[in-house]
Design a protein around this motif. Structure first.
Motif, PDB file in Angstrom:
ATOM      1  N   SER A 264     -18.859  57.363  61.367  1.00 28.02           N
ATOM      2  CA  SER A 264     -18.776  58.122  60.121  1.00 28.02           C
ATOM      3  C   SER A 264     -18.474  57.198  58.953  1.00 28.02           C
ATOM      4  O   SER A 264     -17.603  56.331  59.034  1.00 28.02           O
ATOM      5  CB  SER A 264     -17.689  59.194  60.212  1.00 28.02           C
ATOM      6  N   LEU A 265     -19.199  57.390  57.866  1.00 26.29           N
ATOM      7  CA  LEU A 265     -18.981  56.612  56.654  1.00 26.29           C
ATOM      8  C   LEU A 265     -18.314  57.436  55.556  1.00 26.29           C
ATOM      9  O   LEU A 265     -17.630  56.884  54.688  1.00 26.29           O
ATOM     10  CB  LEU A 265     -20.321  56.075  56.125  1.00 26.29           C
ATOM     11  N   TYR A 266     -18.514  58.766  55.609  1.00 21.47           N
ATOM     12  CA  TYR A 266     -18.030  59.599  54.507  1.00 21.47           C
ATOM     13  C   TYR A 266     -18.048  61.059  54.933  1.00 21.47           C
ATOM     14  O   TYR A 266     -18.987  61.520  55.590  1.00 21.47           O
ATOM     15  CB  TYR A 266     -18.952  59.404  53.307  1.00 21.47           C
ATOM     16  N   ARG A 267     -16.986  61.755  54.583  1.00 23.08           N
ATOM     17  CA  ARG A 267     -16.928  63.208  54.744  1.00 23.08           C
ATOM     18  C   ARG A 267     -16.365  63.804  53.463  1.00 23.08           C
ATOM     19  O   ARG A 267     -15.498  63.204  52.822  1.00 23.08           O
ATOM     20  CB  ARG A 267     -16.030  63.616  55.918  1.00 23.08           C
ATOM     21  N   ASN A 268     -16.832  64.986  53.121  1.00 21.69           N
ATOM     22  CA  ASN A 268     -16.303  65.625  51.924  1.00 21.69           C
ATOM     23  C   ASN A 268     -16.502  67.130  51.977  1.00 21.69           C
ATOM     24  O   ASN A 268     -17.518  67.618  52.468  1.00 21.69           O
ATOM     25  CB  ASN A 268     -16.980  65.071  50.669  1.00 21.69           C
ATOM     26  N   ILE A 269     -15.495  67.850  51.490  1.00 23.72           N
ATOM     27  CA  ILE A 269     -15.601  69.292  51.264  1.00 23.72           C
ATOM     28  C   ILE A 269     -15.308  69.533  49.794  1.00 23.72           C
ATOM     29  O   ILE A 269     -14.257  69.124  49.289  1.00 23.72           O
ATOM     30  CB  ILE A 269     -14.605  70.095  52.118  1.00 23.72           C
ATOM     31  N   SER A 270     -16.226  70.177  49.103  1.00 24.85           N
ATOM     32  CA  SER A 270     -16.030  70.496  47.689  1.00 24.85           C
ATOM     33  C   SER A 270     -16.454  71.929  47.411  1.00 24.85           C
ATOM     34  O   SER A 270     -17.284  72.493  48.140  1.00 24.85           O
ATOM     35  CB  SER A 270     -16.832  69.541  46.788  1.00 24.85           C
ATOM     36  N   LEU A 271     -15.890  72.495  46.364  1.00 25.08           N
ATOM     37  CA  LEU A 271     -16.221  73.859  45.945  1.00 25.08           C
ATOM     38  C   LEU A 271     -17.061  73.796  44.676  1.00 25.08           C
ATOM     39  O   LEU A 271     -16.704  73.117  43.715  1.00 25.08           O
ATOM     40  CB  LEU A 271     -14.942  74.658  45.682  1.00 25.08           C
TER      41      LEU A 271
ATOM     42  N   ARG B 139     -18.971  71.321  39.959  1.00 25.48           N
ATOM     43  CA  ARG B 139     -17.977  71.153  41.015  1.00 25.48           C
ATOM     44  C   ARG B 139     -16.621  71.585  40.484  1.00 25.48           C
ATOM     45  O   ARG B 139     -16.075  70.974  39.560  1.00 25.48           O
ATOM     46  CB  ARG B 139     -17.918  69.699  41.493  1.00 25.48           C
ATOM     47  N   ILE B 140     -16.070  72.611  41.087  1.00 25.60           N
ATOM     48  CA  ILE B 140     -14.779  73.137  40.661  1.00 25.60           C
ATOM     49  C   ILE B 140     -13.632  72.320  41.246  1.00 25.60           C
ATOM     50  O   ILE B 140     -12.658  72.012  40.568  1.00 25.60           O
ATOM     51  CB  ILE B 140     -14.640  74.618  41.097  1.00 25.60           C
ATOM     52  N   TYR B 141     -13.755  71.988  42.540  1.00 28.60           N
ATOM     53  CA  TYR B 141     -12.636  71.314  43.207  1.00 28.60           C
ATOM     54  C   TYR B 141     -13.157  70.411  44.313  1.00 28.60           C
ATOM     55  O   TYR B 141     -14.030  70.805  45.088  1.00 28.60           O
ATOM     56  CB  TYR B 141     -11.670  72.341  43.796  1.00 28.60           C
ATOM     57  N   ASP B 142     -12.614  69.204  44.370  1.00 31.31           N
ATOM     58  CA  ASP B 142     -12.959  68.238  45.409  1.00 31.31           C
ATOM     59  C   ASP B 142     -11.779  68.156  46.379  1.00 31.31           C
ATOM     60  O   ASP B 142     -10.720  67.634  46.046  1.00 31.31           O
ATOM     61  CB  ASP B 142     -13.233  66.878  44.763  1.00 31.31           C
ATOM     62  N   PHE B 143     -11.988  68.684  47.594  1.00 29.11           N
ATOM     63  CA  PHE B 143     -10.926  68.662  48.596  1.00 29.11           C
ATOM     64  C   PHE B 143     -10.817  67.319  49.308  1.00 29.11           C
ATOM     65  O   PHE B 143      -9.886  67.105  50.077  1.00 29.11           O
ATOM     66  CB  PHE B 143     -11.147  69.779  49.629  1.00 29.11           C
ATOM     67  N   GLY B 144     -11.784  66.449  49.109  1.00 24.76           N
ATOM     68  CA  GLY B 144     -11.725  65.137  49.725  1.00 24.76           C
ATOM     69  C   GLY B 144     -12.272  65.114  51.137  1.00 24.76           C
ATOM     70  O   GLY B 144     -13.090  65.949  51.536  1.00 24.76           O
ATOM     71  N   SER B 145     -11.798  64.158  51.927  1.00 26.67           N
ATOM     72  CA  SER B 145     -12.325  63.912  53.266  1.00 26.67           C
ATOM     73  C   SER B 145     -11.496  64.638  54.324  1.00 26.67           C
ATOM     74  O   SER B 145     -10.270  64.480  54.381  1.00 26.67           O
ATOM     75  CB  SER B 145     -12.318  62.403  53.546  1.00 26.67           C
ATOM     76  N   PHE B 146     -12.185  65.432  55.149  1.00 24.37           N
ATOM     77  CA  PHE B 146     -11.536  66.118  56.257  1.00 24.37           C
ATOM     78  C   PHE B 146     -12.409  66.062  57.491  1.00 24.37           C
ATOM     79  O   PHE B 146     -13.625  65.939  57.405  1.00 24.37           O
ATOM     80  CB  PHE B 146     -11.274  67.590  55.905  1.00 24.37           C
ATOM     81  N   TYR B 147     -11.787  66.144  58.649  1.00 27.03           N
ATOM     82  CA  TYR B 147     -12.504  66.133  59.904  1.00 27.03           C
ATOM     83  C   TYR B 147     -13.056  67.522  60.213  1.00 27.03           C
ATOM     84  O   TYR B 147     -12.513  68.527  59.787  1.00 27.03           O
ATOM     85  CB  TYR B 147     -11.582  65.689  61.044  1.00 27.03           C
ATOM     86  N   GLY B 148     -14.125  67.537  60.982  1.00 26.98           N
ATOM     87  CA  GLY B 148     -14.666  68.809  61.446  1.00 26.98           C
ATOM     88  C   GLY B 148     -15.733  69.360  60.531  1.00 26.98           C
ATOM     89  O   GLY B 148     -15.741  69.121  59.323  1.00 26.98           O
ATOM     90  N   ASN B 149     -16.645  70.142  61.118  1.00 28.75           N
ATOM     91  CA  ASN B 149     -17.701  70.758  60.324  1.00 28.75           C
ATOM     92  C   ASN B 149     -17.259  72.130  59.819  1.00 28.75           C
ATOM     93  O   ASN B 149     -16.105  72.533  60.012  1.00 28.75           O
ATOM     94  CB  ASN B 149     -19.002  70.860  61.138  1.00 28.75           C
TER      95      ASN B 149
ATOM     96  N   ALA C 221      -6.466  73.369  64.875  1.00 29.89           N
ATOM     97  CA  ALA C 221      -5.988  72.010  64.637  1.00 29.89           C
ATOM     98  C   ALA C 221      -7.188  71.076  64.562  1.00 29.89           C
ATOM     99  O   ALA C 221      -8.109  71.159  65.379  1.00 29.89           O
ATOM    100  CB  ALA C 221      -5.040  71.586  65.755  1.00 29.89           C
ATOM    101  N   LEU C 222      -7.194  70.199  63.586  1.00 23.13           N
ATOM    102  CA  LEU C 222      -8.330  69.309  63.384  1.00 23.13           C
ATOM    103  C   LEU C 222      -8.134  68.018  64.164  1.00 23.13           C
ATOM    104  O   LEU C 222      -7.126  67.332  64.006  1.00 23.13           O
ATOM    105  CB  LEU C 222      -8.491  68.983  61.897  1.00 23.13           C
ATOM    106  N   PRO C 223      -9.098  67.683  65.036  1.00 18.12           N
ATOM    107  CA  PRO C 223      -8.953  66.451  65.824  1.00 18.12           C
ATOM    108  C   PRO C 223      -9.132  65.229  64.947  1.00 18.12           C
ATOM    109  O   PRO C 223      -9.948  65.217  64.037  1.00 18.12           O
ATOM    110  CB  PRO C 223     -10.103  66.556  66.841  1.00 18.12           C
ATOM    111  N   LYS C 224      -8.354  64.190  65.242  1.00 17.48           N
ATOM    112  CA  LYS C 224      -8.518  62.935  64.519  1.00 17.48           C
ATOM    113  C   LYS C 224      -9.425  62.034  65.332  1.00 17.48           C
ATOM    114  O   LYS C 224      -9.016  61.452  66.330  1.00 17.48           O
ATOM    115  CB  LYS C 224      -7.166  62.261  64.289  1.00 17.48           C
ATOM    116  N   GLU C 225     -10.677  61.951  64.900  1.00 19.98           N
ATOM    117  CA  GLU C 225     -11.652  61.161  65.626  1.00 19.98           C
ATOM    118  C   GLU C 225     -11.363  59.680  65.418  1.00 19.98           C
ATOM    119  O   GLU C 225     -11.078  59.237  64.316  1.00 19.98           O
ATOM    120  CB  GLU C 225     -13.071  61.498  65.140  1.00 19.98           C
ATOM    121  N   GLU C 226     -11.452  58.920  66.491  1.00 20.49           N
ATOM    122  CA  GLU C 226     -11.103  57.504  66.415  1.00 20.49           C
ATOM    123  C   GLU C 226     -11.958  56.762  65.391  1.00 20.49           C
ATOM    124  O   GLU C 226     -11.478  55.911  64.670  1.00 20.49           O
ATOM    125  CB  GLU C 226     -11.272  56.857  67.794  1.00 20.49           C
TER     126      GLU C 226
END
Length: 272
Positions: A68-75, A87-97, A121-126
């Motif tokens: 993984s190089l980048y993950r992002n959730i935004s509203l 873009r109203i809000y940038d939640f940043g990088s989180f694990y999981g789809n 609970a969100l797993p922390k991928e190595e």
């Protein structure tokens, strides 16, 4: 013994180098997208994941783990009237789809109430250890916010019970169709930070067709001001040469991508 250890490290490095494929991008709309009162706008969450599939030795024993190089959730809100994205809000990088998240967002007049909460609970991928969410992003979870459109500000509010009868849901496929023209750069993806490369490296990747089409088009857009007419002409010739070197199904598979990529290059102002 010391020489042997060094030799083993060097050998392993050589064997593992290049064991990840081209750039791939997963782009999903979160569940629970909603219209405003007159259906002129929608509010929705957008999930982006940029990664590289393993190849070679890294695919063993069970297919391997993507890098993984980048993950992002935004509203975002999107206006149908002028095709504008905000873009109203940038939640940043989180694990999981998106299946791991409860994505709540709806209009109250012209304002937006929203809340993002993990379902499990969100797993922390190595392989994601370098993308630990920032404290600000982590502190946004399970909290309720109000986006005040007129002032363009966000304030925290008390948790609330949602009246589902007052929410007007919109089809995710509709949003997908309406926003398919929006480039990755317009979604806020900064490839100079996500995957920095020199001009020469990016030109080589464009002509190799190793990366997904969306990334290739975004890189052309990002490099647009740095490409000369000579660069573009040389790149088009190399792309055509590469595709024409293939045969059968593989060549047929590449033809449409070739047409889209070449069309993007030919559309740059300095080439006309």
């Amino acid at each position: 013994m010391k020489f042997l250890n060094v030799l083993l490290v060097v050998t392993a490095s050589i064997l593992l180098s290049g064991c990840y494929g081209g750039i791939q991008i997963s782009s999903d709309i979160g569940w629970g997208a909603n219209y405003n009162a007159d259906s002129s706008q929608v509010v929705f969450y957008k999930f982006h994941h940029i990664f590289r599939h393993p190849k070679g030795l890294l695919r063993f024993p069970d297919g391997g783990i993507s890098k993984s190089l980048y993950r992002n959730i935004s509203l975002f809100t999107y206006s149908f009237e002028d095709s504008s994205l905000n873009r109203i809000y940038d939640f940043g990088s989180f694990y999981g789809n998106r299946s791991r998240w409860e994505t709540t967002a709806f209009f109250i007049n012209n304002d937006v109430i929203f809340n993002l909460a993990p379902l499990h609970a969100l797993p922390k991928e190595e392989n994601d250890s370098s993308m630990t969410p920032t404290p600000m992003a982590e502190n946004s979870l399970n909290r309720w916010f109000l986006y005040k459109h007129a002032q363009d500000v966000i304030v925290e509010i008390e948790p609330m019970t949602i009246d589902s009868s007052a929410i007007r849901k919109v089809s995710l496929s509709l949003i997908g169709r309406e926003t398919e023209h929006i480039s990755l750069l317009e979604w806020g993806l900064n490839f100079d930070e996500i995957y920095p490369q020199t001009k020469r490296e990016r030109l080589a990747e464009i002509e190799s067709f190793e990366n997904c089409r969306a990334y290739t088009l975004a890189i052309i857009e990002l490099m647009a001001n740095d490409l000369t007419a000579k660069d573009i002409d040389r790149l088009i010739r190399r792309i055509n040469r590469y595709v024409d070197s293939k045969e059968g199904h593989e060549r047929s598979r590449l033809l449409h991508t070739r047409d889209v990529v070449v069309g993007k290059l030919e559309g740059l102002p300095q080439y006309k």
